[in-house]
Design a protein around this motif. Structure first.
Motif, PDB file in Angstrom:
ATOM      1  N   ARG A  22      70.751  37.383   9.837  1.00  0.00           N
ATOM      2  CA  ARG A  22      70.434  38.401  10.880  1.00  0.00           C
ATOM      3  C   ARG A  22      69.096  37.877  11.870  1.00  0.00           C
ATOM      4  NH1 ARG A  22      71.707  43.933   9.888  1.00  0.00           N
ATOM      5  NH2 ARG A  22      73.759  43.845   8.481  1.00  0.00           N
ATOM      6  N   PRO A  23      69.249  38.282  13.184  1.00  0.00           N
ATOM      7  CA  PRO A  23      67.746  37.893  13.461  1.00  0.00           C
ATOM      8  C   PRO A  23      66.422  38.726  13.013  1.00  0.00           C
ATOM      9  CG  PRO A  23      69.678  38.729  15.166  1.00  0.00           C
ATOM     10  CD  PRO A  23      70.100  39.017  13.795  1.00  0.00           C
ATOM     11  N   MET A  24      65.406  37.937  13.225  1.00  0.00           N
ATOM     12  CA  MET A  24      64.087  38.685  12.584  1.00  0.00           C
ATOM     13  C   MET A  24      63.835  39.629  13.542  1.00  0.00           C
ATOM     14  SD  MET A  24      62.000  38.683  10.378  1.00  0.00           S
ATOM     15  CE  MET A  24      62.017  37.078   9.219  1.00  0.00           C
ATOM     16  N   THR A  25      63.390  40.832  13.094  1.00  0.00           N
ATOM     17  CA  THR A  25      62.950  41.819  14.116  1.00  0.00           C
ATOM     18  C   THR A  25      61.265  42.131  13.620  1.00  0.00           C
ATOM     19  OG1 THR A  25      63.762  43.378  12.415  1.00  0.00           O
ATOM     20  CG2 THR A  25      64.784  42.997  14.098  1.00  0.00           C
ATOM     21  N   ASP A  26      60.627  42.819  14.697  1.00  0.00           N
ATOM     22  CA  ASP A  26      59.209  43.186  14.393  1.00  0.00           C
ATOM     23  C   ASP A  26      59.202  43.979  13.030  1.00  0.00           C
ATOM     24  OD1 ASP A  26      58.199  41.621  15.991  1.00  0.00           O
ATOM     25  OD2 ASP A  26      58.163  43.290  17.542  1.00  0.00           O
ATOM     26  N   ALA A  27      60.505  44.950  13.084  1.00  0.00           N
ATOM     27  CA  ALA A  27      60.306  45.823  11.835  1.00  0.00           C
ATOM     28  C   ALA A  27      60.344  45.128  10.412  1.00  0.00           C
ATOM     29  CB  ALA A  27      61.478  46.897  12.128  1.00  0.00           C
ATOM     30  N   LYS A  28      61.307  43.976  10.545  1.00  0.00           N
ATOM     31  CA  LYS A  28      61.634  43.425   9.177  1.00  0.00           C
ATOM     32  C   LYS A  28      60.276  42.738   8.952  1.00  0.00           C
ATOM     33  CE  LYS A  28      63.887  41.919   5.840  1.00  0.00           C
ATOM     34  NZ  LYS A  28      64.584  42.898   4.996  1.00  0.00           N
ATOM     35  N   ARG A  29      59.553  41.965   9.903  1.00  0.00           N
ATOM     36  CA  ARG A  29      58.306  41.551   9.603  1.00  0.00           C
ATOM     37  C   ARG A  29      57.521  42.208   9.089  1.00  0.00           C
ATOM     38  NH1 ARG A  29      58.670  37.960  14.252  1.00  0.00           N
ATOM     39  NH2 ARG A  29      59.345  35.800  13.731  1.00  0.00           N
ATOM     40  N   GLN A  30      57.300  43.569   9.595  1.00  0.00           N
ATOM     41  CA  GLN A  30      56.390  44.433   9.292  1.00  0.00           C
ATOM     42  C   GLN A  30      56.778  44.801   7.856  1.00  0.00           C
ATOM     43  OE1 GLN A  30      54.372  46.413  11.417  1.00  0.00           O
ATOM     44  NE2 GLN A  30      53.767  47.905   9.799  1.00  0.00           N
ATOM     45  N   GLU A  31      58.005  44.932   7.122  1.00  0.00           N
ATOM     46  CA  GLU A  31      58.363  45.297   5.904  1.00  0.00           C
ATOM     47  C   GLU A  31      58.111  44.136   4.996  1.00  0.00           C
ATOM     48  OE1 GLU A  31      62.776  45.663   5.517  1.00  0.00           O
ATOM     49  OE2 GLU A  31      62.542  46.193   3.433  1.00  0.00           O
ATOM     50  N   ILE A  32      58.088  42.969   5.279  1.00  0.00           N
ATOM     51  CA  ILE A  32      57.781  41.614   4.797  1.00  0.00           C
ATOM     52  C   ILE A  32      56.434  41.781   4.215  1.00  0.00           C
ATOM     53  CG2 ILE A  32      57.752  39.301   4.554  1.00  0.00           C
ATOM     54  CD1 ILE A  32      60.291  39.285   6.186  1.00  0.00           C
ATOM     55  N   ASN A  33      55.673  41.959   5.558  1.00  0.00           N
ATOM     56  CA  ASN A  33      54.255  41.889   5.281  1.00  0.00           C
ATOM     57  C   ASN A  33      53.839  42.950   4.361  1.00  0.00           C
ATOM     58  OD1 ASN A  33      54.245  39.697   6.972  1.00  0.00           O
ATOM     59  ND2 ASN A  33      53.482  40.886   8.850  1.00  0.00           N
ATOM     60  N   GLU A  34      54.211  44.325   4.514  1.00  0.00           N
ATOM     61  CA  GLU A  34      53.878  45.356   3.589  1.00  0.00           C
ATOM     62  C   GLU A  34      53.963  44.898   2.170  1.00  0.00           C
ATOM     63  OE1 GLU A  34      55.359  49.140   5.399  1.00  0.00           O
ATOM     64  OE2 GLU A  34      53.873  48.671   6.996  1.00  0.00           O
ATOM     65  N   PHE A  35      55.157  44.245   1.959  1.00  0.00           N
ATOM     66  CA  PHE A  35      55.640  44.307   0.578  1.00  0.00           C
ATOM     67  C   PHE A  35      54.590  42.930  -0.020  1.00  0.00           C
ATOM     68  CE2 PHE A  35      57.829  42.949  -3.379  1.00  0.00           C
ATOM     69  CZ  PHE A  35      58.320  44.153  -3.726  1.00  0.00           C
ATOM     70  N   ASN A  36      54.264  41.889   0.862  1.00  0.00           N
ATOM     71  CA  ASN A  36      53.497  40.806   0.700  1.00  0.00           C
ATOM     72  C   ASN A  36      51.992  41.397   0.168  1.00  0.00           C
ATOM     73  OD1 ASN A  36      51.965  38.538   0.341  1.00  0.00           O
ATOM     74  ND2 ASN A  36      52.158  38.218   2.748  1.00  0.00           N
ATOM     75  N   LYS A  37      51.675  42.596   1.146  1.00  0.00           N
ATOM     76  CA  LYS A  37      50.289  42.968   0.654  1.00  0.00           C
ATOM     77  C   LYS A  37      50.133  43.741  -0.802  1.00  0.00           C
ATOM     78  CE  LYS A  37      46.443  45.731   2.771  1.00  0.00           C
ATOM     79  NZ  LYS A  37      45.587  45.263   1.977  1.00  0.00           N
ATOM     80  N   SER A  38      51.397  44.505  -0.902  1.00  0.00           N
ATOM     81  CA  SER A  38      51.406  45.355  -1.892  1.00  0.00           C
ATOM     82  C   SER A  38      51.351  44.437  -3.237  1.00  0.00           C
ATOM     83  CB  SER A  38      52.497  46.187  -2.171  1.00  0.00           C
ATOM     84  OG  SER A  38      53.691  45.521  -2.505  1.00  0.00           O
ATOM     85  N   LEU A  39      52.077  43.428  -2.991  1.00  0.00           N
ATOM     86  CA  LEU A  39      51.882  42.220  -4.277  1.00  0.00           C
ATOM     87  C   LEU A  39      50.470  41.649  -4.484  1.00  0.00           C
ATOM     88  CD1 LEU A  39      55.245  40.169  -3.986  1.00  0.00           C
ATOM     89  CD2 LEU A  39      54.919  42.118  -5.576  1.00  0.00           C
ATOM     90  N   ALA A  40      49.808  41.358  -3.047  1.00  0.00           N
ATOM     91  CA  ALA A  40      48.577  40.679  -3.421  1.00  0.00           C
ATOM     92  C   ALA A  40      47.875  41.457  -3.727  1.00  0.00           C
ATOM     93  CB  ALA A  40      48.309  40.119  -1.809  1.00  0.00           C
ATOM     94  N   ASP A  41      47.797  42.860  -3.459  1.00  0.00           N
ATOM     95  CA  ASP A  41      46.748  43.719  -3.801  1.00  0.00           C
ATOM     96  C   ASP A  41      46.801  43.859  -5.535  1.00  0.00           C
ATOM     97  OD1 ASP A  41      45.565  44.441  -1.568  1.00  0.00           O
ATOM     98  OD2 ASP A  41      46.924  46.019  -0.906  1.00  0.00           O
ATOM     99  N   GLN A  42      47.692  43.570  -5.973  1.00  0.00           N
ATOM    100  CA  GLN A  42      47.781  43.705  -7.440  1.00  0.00           C
ATOM    101  C   GLN A  42      47.312  42.062  -8.043  1.00  0.00           C
ATOM    102  OE1 GLN A  42      51.881  44.841  -8.786  1.00  0.00           O
ATOM    103  NE2 GLN A  42      52.149  45.445  -6.851  1.00  0.00           N
ATOM    104  N   ALA A  43      46.435  41.437  -7.343  1.00  0.00           N
ATOM    105  CA  ALA A  43      46.116  40.094  -7.721  1.00  0.00           C
ATOM    106  C   ALA A  43      47.322  39.258  -7.966  1.00  0.00           C
ATOM    107  CB  ALA A  43      45.329  40.269  -9.081  1.00  0.00           C
TER     108      ALA A  43
END
Ligand code: ATP
Length: 884
Positions: free
Chosen positions: A460-481
């Motif tokens: 599926r084409p990458m969308t801003d919304a998808k990027r946002q979703e990935i970034n948020e998940f990335n941050k939630s994992l990173a925040d847990q060290a």
């Protein structure tokens, strides 16, 4: 035929080897036949040369002159040769000890070098083994990766973008890209070393890529061996302290010369005026001057410093800190900032995938497993770099076995991982003849290169919304060290024509993220607290994501707020001036490139700070070199970084750095104690002779002073070097690196303590004379000399006890120093023997003394303990007042 003109198959055939490597038995046989893979070292100086070297010392020259003059006097006056014999004996003992301590120091460093000896990965019996590089033989198939030193000359069999730095051999500073096909001579007679693109040579290093090669020459048969018939081991530099002490002894020697001439002059004048010192002529006067020289020069000092340093480095190596340059010991004690990698040094580097984000976990597992250099060994245990091991295990937990997958869809191309780009790609040939590329790496880099994402069944084409979703998940994992890695793929109809990052790593299809835990090392948190108390700042520098880094830094107590963290990208935006003012704000640097590390070190150094910096990767060598203490990693570190490091951590552990700093401080403090002890002793002798000469009598002869300086004082001085650290060693800020030996009031302490010992010695002289003849008078007295000698050497013995701490009362020391008690007992015994055994006593020209006199001398000597205790009491009070 030359290996580079042959195909790799021909080379292997000629070397009687195979791509699976040699058999162990064959390798053993070849090692026996051809010897170790080592360059022969330059011959060391012979024992005689070393002994003769000792005689160059000006002190020794003065002594030999004294011995000759005593000899001549003895011949003419018919006196005994005792002086000559004693002086010569001391000269010989001193030279032998000098050679012994030098070789001991050398051995300590050699032993450390052996611990950190290079190893290589080699195929033997079809398996990967790690062996000492010196045990490699011709025909061995070695595996190479970024950061490895090349252990011998070898013909490449396999190369994935291998780039080799060959400057040491060819002078060419740009890394050379290597190939594996046979080269063509063309019209030339031969191909020059730099153009043999399918060969690698001993002394060069891999800077990028991976590969394997068959060894064609080892040891002295290598090109390196041919250039340098014998390489001289880099001579161990002197430490700043040793240099300062050498300068001190030069100053002292001149001073002594001046005083000697002065005293000699005075004595001569008195000789003419009133007969001078009773009963001695010009030669006697000369001997007074010599005794002054002996008294003033701290003969044992250099030896004591070397011995304490070498014992110290051996002890440190047992605690996993392997010192590669002696100078590091001193610098460690001044360290003000420790810049540490996160992964493996602050954390355990034992990663496990604990979370993931995707729409197709099987595909995520497949990409992470195939785009990976770790492998499952026969026991189904993953081996390799910890991040990759975690991913292979993750795939395995999903039912994906790496070797099975590679059998069906083999890797046919790759762009290897590099910590600057933070990505890695591999290309695989599919069963239907098409090609699939998998790329994995840091999400912030990878996601920006994705133009689509995989929804479980289609792109599926990458969308801003998808990027946002990935970034948020990335941050939630990173925040847990957690360390987050992402994966993507790209399909090719035919084999991609280039294997470069630029060609491969764009238009990717995003698959998912994995979050892996890397537990912190439990011992690191207390170590960081210790640094805080010791005025040392801990700075985390990592290639990892800012949020992961911040979470871990908070757990460890390095920072308390995210505003203390900065990324490499932000750092690149800041000007040098701005950074110089702001550097104090930051204790976490995330997503840095290796060149940022050099900038951070330099910025701290510009503020006058002494900086320690750890490093493991091939690109870390410049920052390790720049730092005042470059620290290499013993387990995960590359050869390239270890070779430039000042210290190597055998266990990769941050806490080990802090232990080493503590040891560095202890050793320096102890050396200062020994210096204070020896120099105050010298001063007391000089003053005693000075006063005696002015008053017109002889208090001690050169042999007496030599005995005290070189024999009875040396044991306690060395024992002081072995003191445990004082309770407040790590509660004080680091010492300033430009601080002199006598800083912090040590000079004043030396002076008054010297005066104190002079006073008791002079008192003993007069009391000794009085006890024998019953009158107080200023005259030459053999009984006085005997008592002065006994009191001086015993006062020194007691004073060594005072020196255990500069300020603390010796009755309150928590630790014991059994070496010091043994040393004191040895001093007492030796001095008593000299005084009591008739033949030795006669040689030293001492008078027999009574028990009463013996204990009077001992009592006088003991006075130095209460006196120093009282002064320390007031010094402590004074210092407390200054703090308040
Ligand atoms: P430190 O500097 O504390 O040791 P680090 O090990 O994270 O940190 P690098 O090894 O330079 O530093 O890794 C930088 C980033 O590259 C990692 O955060 C990760 O996102 C990515 N990365 C690390 N290893 C791999 C790998 N084998 N394949 C792909 N990407 C990787």
């Amino acid at each position: 035929m030359k290996e580079y003109l042959q195909t790799s198959e021909e080379v292997l055939l000629e070397l009687k080897s195979r791509s699976e490597g040699l058999l162990d038995s064959e390798a053993g046989k070849r090692l026996e036949d051809n010897g170790k893979n080592k360059l022969t070292e330059a011959k060391k100086d012979s024992l005689t040369v070393r002994l003769l070297n000792q005689l160059k010392d000006p002190m020794i020259i003065i002594l030999m002159a004294a011995a000759i003059i005593s000899g001549i006097t003895a011949v003419y006056s018919g006196e005994s040769f005792a002086d000559v014999i004693i002086i010569m004996a001391v000269v010989i003992i001193n030279s032998v000890l000098g050679v012994y301590q030098e070789s001991k120091a050398e051995k300590a460093i050699e032993a450390l070098q052996a611990i950190s000896a290079a190893t290589s990965k080699v195929m033997r019996e079809g398996e990967i083994q790690v062996v000492k590089s010196e045990d490699l033989v011709v025909g061995d198939v070695i595996l190479l990766e970024a950061g490895d030193s090349i252990p011998g000359d070898a013909r490449l069999l396999d190369s994935a973008s291998l780039k080799i730095q060959e400057a040491a051999l060819t002078g060419e500073s740009v890394p050379v890209e290597k190939v594996i096909n046979a080269l063509n001579l063309g019209d030339e007679k031969d191909i020059s070393l730099g153009d043999r693109k399918n060969m690698v040579y001993m002394g060069s290093a891999v800077v990028y890529g991976r590969g394997s090669a068959a060894i064609t020459a080892t040891g002295m048969s290598t090109e390196m061996g041919k250039i340098a018939d014998a390489i001289t081991q880099a001579k161990e530099n002197q430490t700043p302290l040793q240099i300062k002490l050498n300068q001190l002894s030069v100053v002292l020697s001149w001073l002594v010369l001046g005083i000697c001439i002065f005293i000699f002059g005075i004595s001569l004048i008195r000789l003419n005026m009133d007969g001078g010192i009773t009963g001695i002529g010009i030669l006697g006067t000369f001997m007074v001057a010599v005794s002054l020289a002996v008294a003033a020069i701290p003969e044992g000092l250099a030896a004591v410093v070397t011995i304490v340093l070498s014992i110290g480095v051996t002890k440190m190596s047992k605690q996993n800190a392997i010192i590669r340059k002696l100078t590091a010991v001193e610098t460690l004690g001044c360290t003000q900032v420790i810049c540490s990698d996160k992964t493996g040094t602050l954390t355990q580097n034992k990663m496990t995938v604990v979370d993931h984000f995707d729409l197709d976990e099987q595909l995520l597992g497949r990409a992470m497993t195939l785009c990976n250099d770790a492998y499952l060994n026969n026991a189904e245990k993953a081996e390799g770099e910890p991040t990759e091991v975690a991913l292979v295990n993750y795939g395995f937990s999903l039912g994906l076995t790496k070797s099975d997958m590679e059998a069906v869809t083999p890797r046919v191309g790759e762009a290897p991982f590099d910590s600057g780009r933070k990505l890695m790609s591999t290309v695989h040939k599919m069963e239907n003849g098409s090609f699939e590329q998998y790329t994995k790496g840091a999400p912030d880099v990878l996601v920006s290169r994705c133009t689509s994402y995989w929804d479980g069944s289609s792109k599926r084409p990458m969308t801003d919304a998808k990027r946002q979703e990935i970034n948020e998940f990335n941050k939630s994992l990173a925040d847990q060290a957690l360390r987050v890695l992402s994966a993507a793929f790209r399909s090719w109809d035919s084999m991609p024509v280039q294997q470069t990052s630029k060609y491969l790593e764009h238009d990717l299809c995003f698959i998912g993220l994995t979050g892996m835990i890397d537990p912190i090392r439990p011992e690191v948190k207390p170590a960081i607290a210790e640094c805080n108390a010791a005025g040392i700042r801990t700075v985390m520098i990592t290639g990892d994501h800012k949020d992961t880094a911040v979470a871990i830094a908070k757990q460890l107590g390095i920072i308390s707020d995210i505003s203390e963290a900065i990324t490499g990208a932000q750092l690149s935006e800041i000007s040098d001036e701005q950074f110089a003012t702001d550097i104090g704000k930051y204790s976490v640097y995330a997503r840095v490139q290796p060149e940022h590390k050099v900038r951070i070190v330099k910025a701290w150094q510009n503020k006058g700070m002494i900086v320690a910096m750890t490093g493991d990767g091939v690109n870390d060598a410049p920052s390790i070199k720049t730092a005042n203490i470059g620290i290499g990693m013993g387990i995960t570190g590359t050869d390239v970084t270890k070779n430039v490091a000042d210290m190597v951590l055998a266990d990769d552990n941050f806490a080990t750095i802090v232990h080493a700093v503590r040891e560095g401080r202890r050793i320096y403090d102890n050396i200062r104690k020994a210096i204070q002890f020896l120099i105050s002793s010298n001063l007391s002798e000089v003053l005693a002779i000075f006063v005696a000469t002015l008053l017109g009598f002889i208090i001690l002869k050169p042999v007496h002073l030599l005995w005290i300086n070189l024999i009875t004082d040396s044991f306690p001085a060395i024992a002081l070097g072995m003191e445990a650290e004082e309770a407040d060693t790590m509660n004080n800020p680091p010492r300033k690196s430009n601080e002199g030996v006598f800083a912090g009031g040590l000079g004043i302490d030396v002076i008054w303590q010297g005066v104190m010992v002079t006073m008791v010695t002079l008192a003993a002289y007069f009391i000794g004379h009085f006890m024998e003849v019953g009158v107080w008078e200023i005259t030459n007295s053999p009984d006085g000399v005997t008592m002065a000698f006994l009191t001086l050497s015993m006062a020194e013995m007691f004073h060594s006890l005072n020196m255990r701490s500069r300020r603390q009362s010796i009755f309150r020391m928590g630790s014991h120093n059994k070496f010091l008690f043994l040393a004191m007992a040895a001093s007492l015994l030796l001095t008593t023997i000299v005084i009591v055994v008739p033949s030795i006593r006669a040689a030293f020209q001492f008078e027999p003394i009574s028990i009463m006199e013996y204990f009077t001398a001992l009592g006088l000597a003991f006075l130095v303990i209460p006196i120093v205790e009282i002064v320390k009491f007031f010094q402590r009070k004074q210092e407390r007042k200054q703090v308040v």
